[in-house]
Design a protein around this motif. Structure first.
Motif, PDB file in Angstrom:
ATOM      1  N   ARG A 409       0.829  -1.221   0.000  1.00  0.00           N
ATOM      2  CA  ARG A 409       0.000   0.000   0.000  1.00  0.00           C
ATOM      3  C   ARG A 409       0.857   1.261   0.000  1.00  0.00           C
ATOM      4  NH1 ARG A 409      -3.811  -0.707   5.057  1.00  0.00           N
ATOM      5  NH2 ARG A 409      -4.338   1.435   4.446  1.00  0.00           N
ATOM      6  N   GLY A 410       2.172   1.089  -0.030  1.00  0.00           N
ATOM      7  CA  GLY A 410       3.055   2.235  -0.065  1.00  0.00           C
ATOM      8  C   GLY A 410       3.158   2.966   1.259  1.00  0.00           C
ATOM      9  N   ILE A 411       2.848   2.277   2.372  1.00  0.00           N
ATOM     10  CA  ILE A 411       2.895   2.893   3.699  1.00  0.00           C
ATOM     11  C   ILE A 411       4.147   2.403   4.419  1.00  0.00           C
ATOM     12  CG2 ILE A 411       1.728   3.115   5.930  1.00  0.00           C
ATOM     13  CD1 ILE A 411      -0.916   2.655   4.468  1.00  0.00           C
ATOM     14  N   GLY A 412       4.902   3.333   4.959  1.00  0.00           N
ATOM     15  CA  GLY A 412       6.101   2.981   5.698  1.00  0.00           C
ATOM     16  C   GLY A 412       5.837   2.823   7.184  1.00  0.00           C
ATOM     17  N   VAL A 413       6.881   2.477   7.913  1.00  0.00           N
ATOM     18  CA  VAL A 413       6.797   2.305   9.366  1.00  0.00           C
ATOM     19  C   VAL A 413       7.925   3.107  10.013  1.00  0.00           C
ATOM     20  CG1 VAL A 413       6.847   0.684  11.297  1.00  0.00           C
ATOM     21  CG2 VAL A 413       5.807  -0.002   9.133  1.00  0.00           C
ATOM     22  N   ASP A 414       7.581   3.837  11.052  1.00  0.00           N
ATOM     23  CA  ASP A 414       8.575   4.612  11.796  1.00  0.00           C
ATOM     24  C   ASP A 414       9.382   3.661  12.678  1.00  0.00           C
ATOM     25  OD1 ASP A 414      10.073   6.387  13.252  1.00  0.00           O
ATOM     26  OD2 ASP A 414       8.379   7.139  14.440  1.00  0.00           O
ATOM     27  N   THR A 415      10.455   3.101  12.118  1.00  0.00           N
ATOM     28  CA  THR A 415      11.250   2.117  12.869  1.00  0.00           C
ATOM     29  C   THR A 415      11.980   2.757  14.037  1.00  0.00           C
ATOM     30  OG1 THR A 415      13.061   2.416  11.304  1.00  0.00           O
ATOM     31  CG2 THR A 415      11.532   0.611  10.874  1.00  0.00           C
ATOM     32  N   ALA A 416      12.377   4.023  13.904  1.00  0.00           N
ATOM     33  CA  ALA A 416      13.031   4.713  15.021  1.00  0.00           C
ATOM     34  C   ALA A 416      12.068   4.840  16.192  1.00  0.00           C
ATOM     35  CB  ALA A 416      13.525   6.086  14.581  1.00  0.00           C
ATOM     36  N   GLY A 417      10.814   5.159  15.905  1.00  0.00           N
ATOM     37  CA  GLY A 417       9.807   5.234  16.957  1.00  0.00           C
ATOM     38  C   GLY A 417       9.545   3.879  17.586  1.00  0.00           C
ATOM     39  N   PHE A 418       9.584   2.834  16.760  1.00  0.00           N
ATOM     40  CA  PHE A 418       9.437   1.466  17.274  1.00  0.00           C
ATOM     41  C   PHE A 418      10.555   1.158  18.262  1.00  0.00           C
ATOM     42  CE2 PHE A 418      10.317  -3.041  17.249  1.00  0.00           C
ATOM     43  CZ  PHE A 418       9.059  -3.629  17.298  1.00  0.00           C
ATOM     44  N   ASP A 419      11.802   1.450  17.861  1.00  0.00           N
ATOM     45  CA  ASP A 419      12.953   1.192  18.730  1.00  0.00           C
ATOM     46  C   ASP A 419      12.857   2.008  20.021  1.00  0.00           C
ATOM     47  OD1 ASP A 419      13.947  -0.507  16.820  1.00  0.00           O
ATOM     48  OD2 ASP A 419      15.268   1.001  15.923  1.00  0.00           O
ATOM     49  N   GLU A 420      12.361   3.239  19.915  1.00  0.00           N
ATOM     50  CA  GLU A 420      12.229   4.083  21.095  1.00  0.00           C
ATOM     51  C   GLU A 420      11.211   3.503  22.068  1.00  0.00           C
ATOM     52  OE1 GLU A 420      10.880   8.666  22.223  1.00  0.00           O
ATOM     53  OE2 GLU A 420      11.469   8.158  20.161  1.00  0.00           O
ATOM     54  N   ALA A 421      10.101   3.013  21.544  1.00  0.00           N
ATOM     55  CA  ALA A 421       9.075   2.403  22.390  1.00  0.00           C
ATOM     56  C   ALA A 421       9.619   1.134  23.051  1.00  0.00           C
ATOM     57  CB  ALA A 421       7.836   2.076  21.559  1.00  0.00           C
ATOM     58  N   MET A 422      10.420   0.365  22.320  1.00  0.00           N
ATOM     59  CA  MET A 422      11.039  -0.828  22.886  1.00  0.00           C
ATOM     60  C   MET A 422      11.984  -0.444  24.021  1.00  0.00           C
ATOM     61  SD  MET A 422      11.461  -4.217  22.550  1.00  0.00           S
ATOM     62  CE  MET A 422      11.277  -4.793  20.857  1.00  0.00           C
ATOM     63  N   ALA A 423      12.765   0.617  23.824  1.00  0.00           N
ATOM     64  CA  ALA A 423      13.709   1.060  24.856  1.00  0.00           C
ATOM     65  C   ALA A 423      12.967   1.530  26.101  1.00  0.00           C
ATOM     66  CB  ALA A 423      14.599   2.172  24.304  1.00  0.00           C
ATOM     67  N   ARG A 424      11.836   2.225  25.908  1.00  0.00           N
ATOM     68  CA  ARG A 424      11.052   2.687  27.060  1.00  0.00           C
ATOM     69  C   ARG A 424      10.540   1.506  27.876  1.00  0.00           C
ATOM     70  NH1 ARG A 424       8.695   6.496  23.575  1.00  0.00           N
ATOM     71  NH2 ARG A 424       6.841   5.173  23.378  1.00  0.00           N
ATOM     72  N   GLN A 425      10.079   0.479  27.190  1.00  0.00           N
ATOM     73  CA  GLN A 425       9.573  -0.685  27.906  1.00  0.00           C
ATOM     74  C   GLN A 425      10.676  -1.344  28.729  1.00  0.00           C
ATOM     75  OE1 GLN A 425       9.225  -4.549  26.167  1.00  0.00           O
ATOM     76  NE2 GLN A 425       7.029  -4.632  26.594  1.00  0.00           N
ATOM     77  N   LYS A 426      11.875  -1.444  28.166  1.00  0.00           N
ATOM     78  CA  LYS A 426      12.986  -2.050  28.888  1.00  0.00           C
ATOM     79  C   LYS A 426      13.380  -1.210  30.090  1.00  0.00           C
ATOM     80  CE  LYS A 426      14.908  -4.557  24.938  1.00  0.00           C
ATOM     81  NZ  LYS A 426      16.059  -4.709  24.003  1.00  0.00           N
ATOM     82  N   ALA A 427      13.342   0.114  29.921  1.00  0.00           N
ATOM     83  CA  ALA A 427      13.668   1.004  31.039  1.00  0.00           C
ATOM     84  C   ALA A 427      12.651   0.849  32.157  1.00  0.00           C
ATOM     85  CB  ALA A 427      13.715   2.453  30.553  1.00  0.00           C
ATOM     86  N   ASP A 428      11.384   0.724  31.809  1.00  0.00           N
ATOM     87  CA  ASP A 428      10.337   0.530  32.817  1.00  0.00           C
ATOM     88  C   ASP A 428      10.548  -0.798  33.548  1.00  0.00           C
ATOM     89  OD1 ASP A 428       9.226   2.913  32.067  1.00  0.00           O
ATOM     90  OD2 ASP A 428       7.649   2.017  30.819  1.00  0.00           O
ATOM     91  N   ALA A 429      10.947  -1.825  32.805  1.00  0.00           N
ATOM     92  CA  ALA A 429      11.191  -3.132  33.428  1.00  0.00           C
ATOM     93  C   ALA A 429      12.351  -3.056  34.411  1.00  0.00           C
ATOM     94  CB  ALA A 429      11.473  -4.182  32.354  1.00  0.00           C
TER      95      ALA A 429
END
Length: 930
Positions: A409-429
């Motif tokens: 569909r020609g839609i991209g994904v914000d991979t940097a935002g994905f990585d940031e959300a992953m990092a936040r979850q690890k920090a919370d853990a």
């Protein structure tokens, strides 16, 4: 001789006739090179032979090596299905010389094979050599008779092989086959060399140098040979096609997929069928070699391979799991050459079926949510990273699938935002862990886990491998090195050491630097633990040299210790099944310990296990051991596994996929122990509900395994490897919880041998045979009880006789005194057990008729016991309890108790016996008003 199996056999047998040892393929998970994700060439298993670190009893070898290129530096995954020769899994045929022959014989053997044995047209063959390798050029002219224009000099690194930045290296010489002018492409070294006309079929590596430093290269004292011929490529040539997917092996796999799907192999469907056929091979062989799907490391690559194939099945319109149905076809094609494929067929089938079922659920759920999240997006838009992460974290929809689904569909994904959300979850853990009350030093593992990733466990299939040090811990802190004598923790990228879990203790063993290392280091592993469920912590001491981060180490588990642990663990499963068989289905595991020297099993049961029951439990376990059946491990969905009757380990946490270990068949019925047949209550896994099983196994295709449990531990290969089970103890550990302890193998044999020695020693003392010991002991015990009764009676008579000052009494005053209007008899006796004092008091009460008696007995250690008796006609006026407490105080004791007519107490000071009698007599006087 054009079929894949025929070509493989012909290659191996040709070199065997020429003095080469046929060496089986090594596993796809390298045991001797921790820098490789997968074995990707035939020489990998011989790496240490080439470097001189390992010596083998042969100097010439030939192999058909399983290879995978789907992760790390060598990754062909994305090209598979769209080209004629890219594969994730392939077979590399190779011959090797370890300092035996060199270029001349290597070229002669290669040329004779392809032209005489395989019958290839000489005019369609050409070779390449390294530009500076005049020797190889001359040998090709001499041996093959090739003209200069068909020996192409290549000046680049394509024709110079190196093991690494340093180490063995040397020039290469490649053999190419010309598929003909109707195929586009030019010869090697030309601008059109990437076409399909000229195809490399064999590469000969002349290993003649050692790269000492980046700037220094010296000649090897014993040059060697390493060759590699792709089986799929040579099969395509011999079968008259330039397309590997047109050879017989792939035609059979693709044909089976076409039959199962009802979809033709044509047009846009063709790449999907090729992906399915190729990825089926890669996934099946990886599973057979111990790799299971996961979210990290090799398991993640396997999952990607599997899901890529499953996605292509989806594109073909298949709505039910497909890959697992193709496993029998693959096994029929390749199982003879690779028996591990046949042995692991059930595991492969289960894993593929389970993963595909889960993938389809994930795909359907994720696509619905993704469509909802992107309903208002158009081409060129970007899905926010936190949305992609929520799909991954909450619904299990991987990032690469999100990207793949939106690509059309020609839609991209914000991979940097994905990585940031992953990092936040690890920090919370990490923050949650730090506030949980755990030791502060444990927080080091979160940062370490994020940085180095999970440790890959290889120990189900091997006890020897290599690993790279990824971190070191000393005194709760990360360090860069451990010196000789230091105690600390070593973390590796991969390990064969089992980490303590599920009751099984962690492995011990040794780590050492490779033999070729300039500085030798040795680390003794005392224990292995699992941190955060993912990082293996090897605890121990540096015995020599130093351990540094980044250092490669040879790892070896203590084999004897591991074997004993395996036997004890498998025996625990059998004992669990036997307990449920004999005692009933209420039996549940409440804890366990699996150590090298013993096993311990805690289970729910409301009362002691009777001797006959214990005998039946032990017999059942040994009956199944004697079956010597295979111990089978399968992978299942955790809910499905438990619903099917698999036992879960007490206190263990499970993921979505679990290992299910099954062993044994229900033994044939034997009589229930004891007179109560109800002891043989319901079986856990298919044995008759009204009998306790034992004896030879029952057979039949529909008979379920006797023991089936969820278990991540290590086990024996066959039940017979346990050897023997001996239950040595059973007792209570808590209300409603019993504990059983047992030994296996040599420990059990030694225990039973010692027991037999003791029995024979007892028999010798009793002067009877071992078989007569029981009856003889019973007779002796009966005789002893009789003598004890007679002795007690004699002591009572002696104590109450008029023998003042004799051995039976000491210091007794007048026989009977009168205190007020109450008769009183006091007596001190020696050498009479406290338990007999009441009998003496009863005799004294009969003698006085009406009155009070007090008897003080003095033991050999100087302590005293006191009994006071009151005849029934006086208990309304006088209490024996009150009197005995006063007498006990005189003896240095406290309290005392009983009934108004008879009470007992004691004290540490037997020398005060007369004072005690006086105290009783004085208190009696006060009671009667004297």
């Amino acid at each position: 001789m054009t079929g894949v199996n025929d070509i493989r056999t012909a290659f191996l047998e040709y070199f065997a006739r020429n003095g080469h040892q046929i060496v089986p393929s090594s596993p796809l998970v390298p045991r001797n090179d921790p820098t490789l994700m997968f074995t990707n060439a035939g020489m990998v298993q011989f790496k240490n032979v080439f470097t001189g670190a390992e010596h083998r009893p042969y100097s010439r070898a030939v192999t058909a090596q399983k290879c995978v290129r789907a992760g790390g530096k060598h990754n062909d995954l994305d090209n598979v299905g769209y080209t004629a020769r890219h594969h994730t899994f392939f077979e590399m045929l190779g011959n090797f010389s370890f300092g035996d022959y060199f270029k001349d014989l290597a070229i002669e053997l290669a040329w004779n094979l392809v032209t005489r044995e395989f019958g290839l047209d000489r005019d369609r063959l050409l070779v390449t050599v390294y530009a500076e390798d005049d020797e190889a050029h001359a040998l090709w002219k001499k041996i093959a008779g090739l003209s200069d224009d068909r020996i192409i000099r290549i000046p680049t690194s394509d024709n110079f092989w190196q093991m690494g930045e340093t180490g063995p290296c040397g020039p290469c010489s490649e053999i190419f086959f010309d598929h003909g002018p109707h195929i586009p492409g030019g010869p090697p070294g030309s601008p059109d060399e990437d076409g399909d006309r000229f195809i490399e079929i064999w590469n000969l590596v002349f290993m003649q140098f050692e790269q000492v430093t980046p700037d220094e290269r010296v000649s090897l004292p014993r040059p060697s040979i390493d060759t590699g011929m792709g089986l799929e490529r040579i099969a395509a040539v011999l079968q008259g096609t330039h397309d590997n997917y047109e050879i017989d092996l792939f035609r059979h796999l693709i044909g089976a997929a076409v039959d199962l799907t009802g979809v033709p192999d044509a047009g846009g469907n063709r790449p999907s069928f090729r992906v399915i056929a190729d990825h089926l091979r890669a996934a099946s062989f990886l599973i057979a070699d111990g790799v299971l799907p996961s979210n990290e490391g090799r398991g993640y690559v396997l999952r990607r391979i599997m899901r890529r194939a499953m996605r292509h099945a989806e594109l073909l319109g298949v709505r039910e799991p497909l890959l697992w149905r193709l496993v029998p076809v693959l096994t029929a094609e390749m199982g003879r050459a690779y028996p591990e494929l046949t042995r692991a067929e059930a595991l492969i089938t289960d894993t593929l079926k389970l993963e595909e079922g889960r993938f389809r659920r994930t795909l359907a759920r994720g696509l619905d949510l993704l469509n909802e999240a992107t309903a208002d997006m158009s081409s060129g838009a970007t899905l926010p990273g936190d949305v992609a992460f929520r799909l991954y974290d909450t619904y299990g929809f991987p990032l690469d699938l999100t990207q793949d689904a939106l690509k059309g569909r020609g839609i991209g994904v914000d991979t940097a935002g994905f990585d940031e959300a992953m990092a936040r979850q690890k920090a919370d853990a990490r923050a949650a862990w730090a506030g949980s009350g755990e030791a502060a030093t444990e927080t080091v593992w979160f940062a370490l886990r994020d940085r180095v990733g999970a440790t890959e466990f290889l120990g189900y299939d091997t006890e020897v491998s290599e690993g790279v040090v990824t971190a070191l811990i000393k005194d709760g802190r990360e360090v860069s090195r451990l010196a000789a004598g230091d105690e600390g923790i070593v973390v590796l990228n991969q390990t064969p050491f089992y980490a303590e879990s599920g009751g099984q203790v962690g492995d011990a063993g040794t780590m050492r630097s490779p033999a070729t290392s300039a500085a030798q280091a040795r680390f003794a592993v005392a224990d292995t633990r699992k941190m955060l469920g993912a990082v293996w912590a090897h605890q121990g001491t540096v015995e020599a040299g130093e351990i540094v981060v980044g250092q490669p180490l040879e790892l070896e588990v203590d084999h004897a210790r591991r074997a004993e642990i395996r036997a004890n663990h498998s025996a625990t499963h059998l004992i669990h099944a036997a307990l449920r068989q004999v005692l009933g289905d209420h039996v549940a595991q409440k804890g366990s310990l699996v150590a090298p020297d013993r096993l311990r099993f805690d289970f729910s049961h409301p009362k002691p296990v009777e001797a006959a029951e214990m005998e039946a439990i032990e017999d059942l376990a040994n009956d199944v051991i004697l079956q010597n059946g295979a111990v089978v491990t399968r992978v299942m969905d955790v809910d499905e596994a438990i619903a099917s009757g698999a036992m879960a380990l007490f206190g263990e946490k499970y993921g979505d996929e679990v290992r299910v270990v099954s062993m044994g068949l229900p033994p044939a019925p034997r009589p229930a122990p004891g007179p109560d047949a109800s002891l043989a209550s319901g079986p856990a896994s298919g044995a008759p509900s009204d009998t306790v099983s034992g004896g030879p196994a029952r057979t039949g295709t529909n008979v379920p395994p006797w023991s089936v449990e969820l278990c991540g531990g290590t086990h024996v290969t066959r039940t017979g490897d346990i050897g023997l089970v001996a239950i040595v103890n059973e007792g209570a550990v808590a209300a409603g919880v019993r504990r059983l302890e047992a030994l296996t193998g040599e420990a059990a044999r030694h225990y039973l041998h010692k027991q037999d020695q003791r029995l024979r020693a007892v028999a010798a003392e009793l002067r009877v045979t071992p078989e007569e010991v029981e009856s003889r002991l019973k007779a002796l015990l009966d005789e002893r009880r009789k003598l004890e009764r007679e002795l007690a009676e004699a002591r009572r008579k002696l104590a109450m006789g008029d023998v003042s000052g004799s051995a039976g009494a000491a210091g007794a005053g007048p026989e009977i005194e009168t205190v007020g209007d109450v008769k009183f008899l006091g007596r001190v006796v020696h050498g009479i057990p406290s338990k007999d004092l009441k009998g003496i008091a009863d005799e004294a009460k009969r003698k006085v008729g009406s009155g009070v008696v007090a008897v003080v007995g003095i033991s050999e250690d100087g302590k005293a016991g006191l009994v006071v008796g009151v005849t029934d006609d006086l208990t309304d006026r006088i209490s024996a309890v009150d009197l005995v407490r006063l007498g006990a105080a005189a003896l240095g004791g406290k309290g005392g108790g009983g009934r108004p007519d008879m009470a007992q107490a004691g004290g540490p000071d037997g020398d005060k016996a007369e004072q005690a009698l006086a105290a009783v007599k004085g208190a009696l006087g006060e009671m009667v008003g004297v």
